[in-house]
Design an enzyme around this catalytic site. Structure first.
Site, PDB file in Angstrom:
ATOM      1  N   ARG A 184       0.817  -1.235   0.000  1.00  0.00           N
ATOM      2  CA  ARG A 184       0.000   0.000   0.000  1.00  0.00           C
ATOM      3  C   ARG A 184       0.844   1.276   0.000  1.00  0.00           C
ATOM      4  O   ARG A 184       0.405   2.340   0.398  1.00  0.00           O
ATOM      5  CB  ARG A 184      -0.980   0.023   1.167  1.00  0.00           C
ATOM      6  CG  ARG A 184      -1.971  -1.121   1.104  1.00  0.00           C
ATOM      7  CD  ARG A 184      -3.227  -0.853   1.890  1.00  0.00           C
ATOM      8  NE  ARG A 184      -4.130  -1.962   1.725  1.00  0.00           N
ATOM      9  CZ  ARG A 184      -4.120  -3.055   2.460  1.00  0.00           C
ATOM     10  NH1 ARG A 184      -3.241  -3.180   3.447  1.00  0.00           N
ATOM     11  NH2 ARG A 184      -4.973  -4.016   2.242  1.00  0.00           N
ATOM     12  N   LYS A 221       3.926  11.633 -11.088  1.00  0.00           N
ATOM     13  CA  LYS A 221       3.067  10.803 -11.954  1.00  0.00           C
ATOM     14  C   LYS A 221       3.784   9.480 -12.195  1.00  0.00           C
ATOM     15  O   LYS A 221       4.925   9.463 -12.673  1.00  0.00           O
ATOM     16  CB  LYS A 221       2.812  11.494 -13.292  1.00  0.00           C
ATOM     17  CG  LYS A 221       1.742  12.561 -13.235  1.00  0.00           C
ATOM     18  CD  LYS A 221       1.389  13.030 -14.631  1.00  0.00           C
ATOM     19  CE  LYS A 221       0.332  14.124 -14.586  1.00  0.00           C
ATOM     20  NZ  LYS A 221       0.071  14.701 -15.917  1.00  0.00           N
ATOM     21  N   GLU A 228      11.267  18.552 -24.279  1.00  0.00           N
ATOM     22  CA  GLU A 228      10.572  18.884 -23.027  1.00  0.00           C
ATOM     23  C   GLU A 228      11.185  20.123 -22.369  1.00  0.00           C
ATOM     24  O   GLU A 228      10.499  20.860 -21.665  1.00  0.00           O
ATOM     25  CB  GLU A 228      10.606  17.691 -22.056  1.00  0.00           C
ATOM     26  CG  GLU A 228       9.890  16.440 -22.567  1.00  0.00           C
ATOM     27  CD  GLU A 228       8.374  16.456 -22.372  1.00  0.00           C
ATOM     28  OE1 GLU A 228       7.820  17.471 -21.914  1.00  0.00           O
ATOM     29  OE2 GLU A 228       7.740  15.423 -22.689  1.00  0.00           O
ATOM     30  N   LYS A 278       8.538  23.276 -13.431  1.00  0.00           N
ATOM     31  CA  LYS A 278       7.617  22.168 -13.160  1.00  0.00           C
ATOM     32  C   LYS A 278       7.263  22.120 -11.680  1.00  0.00           C
ATOM     33  O   LYS A 278       6.104  21.912 -11.309  1.00  0.00           O
ATOM     34  CB  LYS A 278       8.224  20.838 -13.617  1.00  0.00           C
ATOM     35  CG  LYS A 278       7.273  19.687 -13.340  1.00  0.00           C
ATOM     36  CD  LYS A 278       7.432  18.512 -14.231  1.00  0.00           C
ATOM     37  CE  LYS A 278       6.319  17.506 -13.946  1.00  0.00           C
ATOM     38  NZ  LYS A 278       6.420  16.298 -14.722  1.00  0.00           N
ATOM     39  N   GLU A 301      -3.396  17.791 -11.065  1.00  0.00           N
ATOM     40  CA  GLU A 301      -3.833  18.227 -12.403  1.00  0.00           C
ATOM     41  C   GLU A 301      -5.331  18.518 -12.458  1.00  0.00           C
ATOM     42  O   GLU A 301      -6.053  18.037 -13.323  1.00  0.00           O
ATOM     43  CB  GLU A 301      -3.442  17.179 -13.465  1.00  0.00           C
ATOM     44  CG  GLU A 301      -3.415  17.776 -14.870  1.00  0.00           C
ATOM     45  CD  GLU A 301      -2.815  16.852 -15.914  1.00  0.00           C
ATOM     46  OE1 GLU A 301      -1.714  16.332 -15.701  1.00  0.00           O
ATOM     47  OE2 GLU A 301      -3.474  16.659 -16.944  1.00  0.00           O
ATOM     48  N   ARG A 331      -1.738  22.349 -14.075  1.00  0.00           N
ATOM     49  CA  ARG A 331      -0.737  21.325 -14.409  1.00  0.00           C
ATOM     50  C   ARG A 331      -0.930  20.813 -15.843  1.00  0.00           C
ATOM     51  O   ARG A 331       0.012  20.367 -16.480  1.00  0.00           O
ATOM     52  CB  ARG A 331      -0.789  20.164 -13.404  1.00  0.00           C
ATOM     53  CG  ARG A 331       0.287  19.129 -13.684  1.00  0.00           C
ATOM     54  CD  ARG A 331       0.541  18.164 -12.543  1.00  0.00           C
ATOM     55  NE  ARG A 331       1.573  17.221 -12.919  1.00  0.00           N
ATOM     56  CZ  ARG A 331       2.171  16.381 -12.096  1.00  0.00           C
ATOM     57  NH1 ARG A 331       1.846  16.376 -10.820  1.00  0.00           N
ATOM     58  NH2 ARG A 331       3.103  15.557 -12.520  1.00  0.00           N
ATOM     59  N   ASN A 361       1.071  19.556 -20.527  1.00  0.00           N
ATOM     60  CA  ASN A 361       0.721  18.643 -21.625  1.00  0.00           C
ATOM     61  C   ASN A 361       0.820  19.323 -22.991  1.00  0.00           C
ATOM     62  O   ASN A 361       0.377  18.751 -23.995  1.00  0.00           O
ATOM     63  CB  ASN A 361      -0.702  18.091 -21.436  1.00  0.00           C
ATOM     64  CG  ASN A 361      -0.802  17.237 -20.195  1.00  0.00           C
ATOM     65  OD1 ASN A 361       0.179  16.604 -19.800  1.00  0.00           O
ATOM     66  ND2 ASN A 361      -1.963  17.225 -19.559  1.00  0.00           N
ATOM     67  N   HIS A 379       1.287  17.339 -26.138  1.00  0.00           N
ATOM     68  CA  HIS A 379       1.088  15.922 -25.821  1.00  0.00           C
ATOM     69  C   HIS A 379      -0.197  15.335 -26.405  1.00  0.00           C
ATOM     70  O   HIS A 379      -0.280  14.136 -26.604  1.00  0.00           O
ATOM     71  CB  HIS A 379       1.109  15.703 -24.304  1.00  0.00           C
ATOM     72  CG  HIS A 379       2.500  15.775 -23.717  1.00  0.00           C
ATOM     73  ND1 HIS A 379       3.261  16.918 -23.776  1.00  0.00           N
ATOM     74  CD2 HIS A 379       3.267  14.846 -23.086  1.00  0.00           C
ATOM     75  CE1 HIS A 379       4.425  16.687 -23.192  1.00  0.00           C
ATOM     76  NE2 HIS A 379       4.463  15.445 -22.765  1.00  0.00           N
ATOM     77  N   HIS A 420       0.884  12.210 -28.234  1.00  0.00           N
ATOM     78  CA  HIS A 420       0.505  10.845 -27.825  1.00  0.00           C
ATOM     79  C   HIS A 420      -0.181  10.108 -28.967  1.00  0.00           C
ATOM     80  O   HIS A 420       0.034   8.916 -29.170  1.00  0.00           O
ATOM     81  CB  HIS A 420      -0.419  10.878 -26.610  1.00  0.00           C
ATOM     82  CG  HIS A 420       0.321  11.018 -25.308  1.00  0.00           C
ATOM     83  ND1 HIS A 420      -0.320  11.204 -24.103  1.00  0.00           N
ATOM     84  CD2 HIS A 420       1.640  10.976 -25.014  1.00  0.00           C
ATOM     85  CE1 HIS A 420       0.587  11.283 -23.139  1.00  0.00           C
ATOM     86  NE2 HIS A 420       1.769  11.154 -23.670  1.00  0.00           N
ATOM     87  N   HIS A 474       9.209   9.632 -27.546  1.00  0.00           N
ATOM     88  CA  HIS A 474       8.210  10.483 -26.884  1.00  0.00           C
ATOM     89  C   HIS A 474       8.467  11.980 -27.133  1.00  0.00           C
ATOM     90  O   HIS A 474       7.573  12.717 -27.550  1.00  0.00           O
ATOM     91  CB  HIS A 474       8.175  10.189 -25.383  1.00  0.00           C
ATOM     92  CG  HIS A 474       7.274  11.108 -24.619  1.00  0.00           C
ATOM     93  ND1 HIS A 474       5.899  11.071 -24.745  1.00  0.00           N
ATOM     94  CD2 HIS A 474       7.548  12.128 -23.765  1.00  0.00           C
ATOM     95  CE1 HIS A 474       5.372  12.017 -23.977  1.00  0.00           C
ATOM     96  NE2 HIS A 474       6.352  12.670 -23.375  1.00  0.00           N
TER      97      HIS A 474
HETATM   98  N1  GLY Z   1       4.463  15.216 -17.756  1.00  0.00           N
HETATM   99  C1  GLY Z   1       3.410  16.060 -17.379  1.00  0.00           C
HETATM  100  C2  GLY Z   1       3.181  16.118 -15.915  1.00  0.00           C
HETATM  101  O1  GLY Z   1       3.974  15.608 -15.150  1.00  0.00           O
HETATM  102  O2  GLY Z   1       2.175  16.632 -15.494  1.00  0.00           O
END
Ligand code: GLY
Length: 383
Positions: free
Chosen positions: A130, A152, A194, A235, A245, A249, A253, A256, A260, A274
């Protein structure tokens, strides 16, 4: 904006998240300090390192030596390189190995690798017993400026990228910029997309600095640490304000939603890394913004010009095999975008530009408009 001429002491960037606050340590040759840093943070802890084959070849010994020197017991788990490891099978392998290594609630998982290893090891740590803590030791530029920061974690479903995961913040990030010297030029460029993203989305001065200094970042002088620290600060500030997010946040993206879909259309293969997808996606987002009258055509061209100058693909036709094999058509690309997490109640969320250095979240973009835009791009690029 001034930049120190010589490599300076490590730079610390703090991610301010209350009782889950942590530091990102950025500097040339900081990897040997990993053990001492972990032991200061968690005296008496045991660790398991999760890494991939290529990273293990270059950096596992040095990582283990640093932990051993600090008196930290460790074991390691080596997964296959590549996106394929971010799967149910990869998660099973890592989780079972962590259980076999008797990693307990108070122990630590160390993710030593790029984005795939960080996401996979972080998710395994999030669900093991957990939740056990983990440390990120990112070894790609992309991981140092993006995926190792912000918590993330996750794996892919056969139906889409990152569809299974958890927010699980690391307790420490140690980003050794010398480690990037062993990356292939293509991998480095992919991560650079990035870095450029932070300028395009929120920092016009940084974007202008990148236009002037990007070659120095590749060469590995102090400009590299400056670029990584600036990216991490950007960031960290966004994550501190919007960890889950629910709002801003999503600006991260940028590029993206298209990116994606392009990655999926090329089977998450070596045809498109990527960051390369993000590069093409960022240019498409800028061009869509220009089409909507939000920025001028010259702004979109400026973004494209910089990314192209940095050696990144910026057009659909730059994607390997585009002319021979083509890509999904506009309908299929729309379908892939609809599968992404950036869709809400039938409307697409895009990150668009109001200026170079100022992105906005557009949460209600009409799919028909995007379909026409993509159809025109695909047709134009085939000519
Ligand atoms: N890679 C985008 C984020 O971490 O929100």
């Amino acid at each position: 904006m001034t930049v120190p001429l010589k490599h300076s002491d490590p730079i610390t960037v703090n991610v301010a998240l209350g009782d889950r606050t942590y530091d990102i340590i950025i500097g040339r040759d900081v990897l040997p300090s990993l053990g001492a840093r972990i032991s200061a943070l968690r005296p008496g802890v045991r660790t398991a390192i999760v890494t991939d084959r290529t990273v293990a070849k270059h950096w596992l010994k040095a990582t283990e030596a640093s932990l051993a020197e600090a008196g930290i017991a460790t074991s390691h788990i080596v997964v296959e390189e590549g996106e394929g490891s971010k799967s149910y099978a990869g998660l099973e392998k890592v989780s079972e190995a962590l259980i076999a290594a008797k990693i307990e609630r108070n122990d630590l998982v160390v993710a030593l690798g790029g984005g795939v290893v960080g996401d996979l090891a972080g998710f395994a740590a999030a669900i093991l017993r957990r939740g056990v803590d983990f440390v990120q030791v990112p070894t790609s530029l992309l991981a140092q400026v993006d995926s190792s920061v912000g918590g993330k974690t996750g794996i892919n479903s056969p139906k889409g990228k990152n569809l299974l995961g958890a927010f699980h913040q690391p307790v420490l990030v140690v980003a050794d910029t010398a480690v990037l010297d062993t990356l292939s030029p293509r991998q480095f460029r992919s991560g650079y997309a990035e870095v450029a993203k932070y300028g395009v989305l929120g920092d016009a001065a940084f974007f202008a600095w990148l236009e002037a200094n990007h070659a120095e970042i590749v060469r590995g002088g102090s400009a590299r640490e400056h670029a990584i620290a600036t990216s991490c600060r950007a960031k960290a500030a966004i994550v501190a304000r919007d960890e889950r997010e629910n709002g801003e946040r999503a600006l991260l993206n940028l590029g993206h939603t298209f990116g994606h879909a392009l990655e999926a259309a090329t089977g998450f293969s070596d045809r498109l890394f990527h960051g390369e997808g993000v590069s093409v996606g960022m240019v498409l987002a800028a061009q869509l913004s220009a089409q909507l009258g939000m920025i001028g055509d010259a702004d979109a061209t400026r973004v494209q010009h910089h990314l192209a100058e940095a050696g990144l693909p910026t057009r659909l036709q730059d994607i390997a095999g585009f002319t021979q094999e083509g890509l999904a058509d506009a309908d299929a690309l729309m379908g892939l975008m609809a599968q992404d997490k950036k869709v809400k109640r039938g409307k697409l969320t895009f990150i668009l530009l109001e200026a170079v250095g100022q992105a906005v979240i557009a949460g209600d973009v009409e799919p028909a408009l995007v379909h026409d835009f993509l159809a025109r791009k695909l047709a134009a690029n085939k000519m």
